[in-house]
Motif scaffolding. Structure first.
Motif, short mmCIF file in Angstrom:
data_model
loop_
_atom_site.label_atom_id
_atom_site.label_comp_id
_atom_site.label_asym_id
_atom_site.label_seq_id
_atom_site.Cartn_x
_atom_site.Cartn_y
_atom_site.Cartn_z
N VAL A 44 17.31 15.00 23.39
CA VAL A 44 16.25 15.22 22.41
C VAL A 44 15.14 16.04 23.05
O VAL A 44 15.17 16.31 24.25
N ALA A 407 12.64 11.81 14.43
CA ALA A 407 13.64 11.69 15.49
C ALA A 407 14.60 10.54 15.25
O ALA A 407 15.73 10.55 15.77
N ASP A 436 11.78 17.80 17.32
CA ASP A 436 13.17 17.34 17.22
C ASP A 436 13.88 17.80 15.96
O ASP A 436 14.99 17.31 15.66
N SER A 439 16.89 19.07 17.46
CA SER A 439 17.85 18.01 17.79
C SER A 439 18.65 17.61 16.56
O SER A 439 19.87 17.37 16.63
#
Length: 550
Positions: A44, A407, A436, A439
């Motif tokens: 992350v 996240a 993120d 991510s």
């Protein structure tokens, strides 16, 4: 001879093979050992995300995960998420670097003091028993249902381990206690239930594993049922009313208010579930069974500490079929009906209720719902269905934080098992977690991000702007989130009118692959029902305080 970090990785691999991490000096050797050992590793982009993702992973999968950061700044970046996990009682392991055994350096902080301050348990490894310490930490997290920090002093991370033999994980007590009701408690609760004319069962997250038994108990009692936010629609039962509390329909609330006995199973009864004291009528008997040591609301009349599944099994042995007939006599035709919302609000922007209504019809039905915090927080649970008992998470709400939910989508994605992950966020919270977005795009095979973009911190506008506080600090310049999403490889769709939803439908029809970000330009003037309840409660409290000072 293996290193301390390698011994930790070897011990934890069978128990928690999923890691969410961000590498730095303090955890570099642990992550190297973990990847070499075959852990599933998800990188992350902010340390806070390591813990939020591990938190959501457990909530969806019911399996322990590892978060990992470096020492100092990396660790402190994760503290808000750690505080949330502690407040929500989510088991996870935060494997983090720490100051060397020789003492704090100029860039170190007292991480042990911070762990204690946010109510997280701490274990620190040494060279002699690093694997055993790691196993003890994992067992503690699972047994007590809390986050545990596993600290690796910097000078030990690459040092040779002196551990001679690793104990079996089964030698540690890792199963949460499941206290059973004693005969006196069982009899008292049975008597209250049998005396009820209009019984209602309210279940929460602590009742998820007892769904079938609760439905059978409700059928025997002729009771209505409903669930808290994190356990909504748990039961396959014809007289289940849906979600309880601030996100309930008015008809739902009317029915529960008629109940003369309310059995609360595994629900914490916070102010939002209790609708600030308005959920049950003043004459109703409230019985609570929970793992807590004492009642979690002053409204509870009878409390018993107990495991919900065991308690329900016991009650099924003492409660026979009743002919109260109350549930069957209620017209449930409109109990789940909600306003669909207007095509546009008075200011010309989209009505958030209509946004939610349209998306319920468009998004893939096999879905997991992830929520961030903010004024918008009710639109998803109120309007969107989900699939499975553990299919909705709200990472951040226990600690009253926003931004952590973004996240958490990464963790939910790792646990989704083929389901589409749907994140609901506001513009303020999403900007906090923006690091993120990459991510999310990189790790999730099918996901939708819905941003309720009102160019403001909406909860503050409604709660404080409405009583005269200056709104300038509450406003956010309008951000083009669709463009940001496109820049990192997602499908970005800006929604200014209902016609724009055809683009979302096209993405779904093409297989719902990758990430679709829906930037919905909503009106800041449509106030959620739960916010109306908060404002009424605040006004009542302010009036009471003013009367005391007169």
């Amino acid at each position: 001879m293996s290193s301390v970090s390698a011994a930790i990785a070897h011990a934890l691999k069978p128990i928690a093979p999923q890691i969410f991490g961000l590498m730095g000096n303090g955890n570099a050797h642990f992550l190297d050992a973990a990847v070499r050992a075959g852990f599933s590793y998800t990188a992350v982009r902010h340390e806070s995300a390591t813990v939020s993702a591990a938190d959501a992973y457990f909530r969806i999968s019911n399996r322990l995960a590892i978060a990992s950061t470096t020492y100092g700044a990396g660790y402190t970046n994760a503290v808000t998420a750690l505080a949330e996990a502690a407040a929500a009682r989510t088991p996870l392991l935060l494997v983090t670097g720490d100051a060397p055994t020789t003492g704090l350096r100029g860039w170190d902080v007292d991480q042990a003091a911070i762990d204690s301050g946010v109510r997280a348990v701490r274990y620190e490894v040494d060279r002699h028993t690093p694997g055993a310490t790691a196993l003890a930490a994992a067992a503690h997290a699972l047994r007590e249902q809390i986050p545990v920090v596993l600290s690796i002093p910097y000078d030990l991370a690459a040092a040779p381990s002196l551990e001679v033999e690793l104990p079996e994980f089964n030698s540690f007590r890792s199963v949460p206690p499941a206290p059973e009701l004693n005969a006196t408690q069982l009899r008292a609760i049975t008597d209250l239930l049998l005396a009820a004319k209009r019984p209602h069962i309210l279940y929460g997250r602590g009742a998820i594993d007892a769904a079938a038994g609760i439905a059978e108990l409700a059928e025997r009692l002729g009771a209505t049922t409903s669930g808290t936010l994190l356990a909504r629609d748990l039961l396959d039962y014809p007289y289940d009313l849906g979600i309880t509390g601030g996100f309930a329909t008015e008809r739902n609330a009317e029915i529960i208010e008629q109940a003369d006995t309310v059995l609360v199973l595994g629900a914490g009864l916070n102010q939002f579930t209790m609708r600030f004291g308005e959920l049950v009528n003043v004459g109703a008997q409230v019985v609570q069974i929970d793992l807590a040591a004492s009642a979690t609301s002053p409204r509870v009349d009878y409390f018993a500490t107990g495991d919900v599944a065991a308690a329900v099994k016991g009650l099924l042995g003492t409660v026979g079929a009743q002919d109260s007939g109350w549930a069957g006599s209620i017209n449930l035709g409109s109990v789940r009906d909600r306003p669909r919302g207007e095509e546009r609000a008075a200011d010309g922007l989209l009505d958030p209720r209509r946004v939610a209504s349209e998306l319920e019809e468009i998004l893939p039905q096999n879905r997991v719902l992830v929520q961030d915090g903010g004024h918008f927080i009710g639109w998803g649970p109120m309007y969107w269905s989900t699939s499975g008992a553990r299919s909705l998470t709200c990472v951040g709400t226990a600690y009253q934080s926003i931004g952590l939910g973004i996240a958490s989508m990464v963790g939910a994605g790792a646990a989704a098992e083929g389901r589409t992950v749907v994140l609901a966020a506001g513009d303020g919270g999403f900007l906090m977690g923006l690091a993120d977005l990459e991510s999310i795009v990189r790790t999730i095979s099918s996901g939708v991000i819905v941003i309720y973009n009102d160019s403001a911190y909406g909860a503050e506008v409604h709660q404080y702007g409405s009583i005269g506080l200056h709104e300038d600090p509450m406003l956010i310049p309008t951000v083009d989130f669709a463009a940001l999403a496109t820049a990192v490889g997602a499908t970005g769709i800006r929604i200014d009118s209902l016609a724009d939803f055809s683009k979302v439908r096209q993405w779904v029809d093409q297989g719902a692959k990758g990430i679709c970000l829906v930037d919905a330009r909503i009106s800041p003037n449509v106030r959620a029902p739960y916010m109306e309840e908060i404002l009424v409660a605040n006004a009542r409290a302010a009036a009471a305080q003013a009367s005391q000072s007169d």
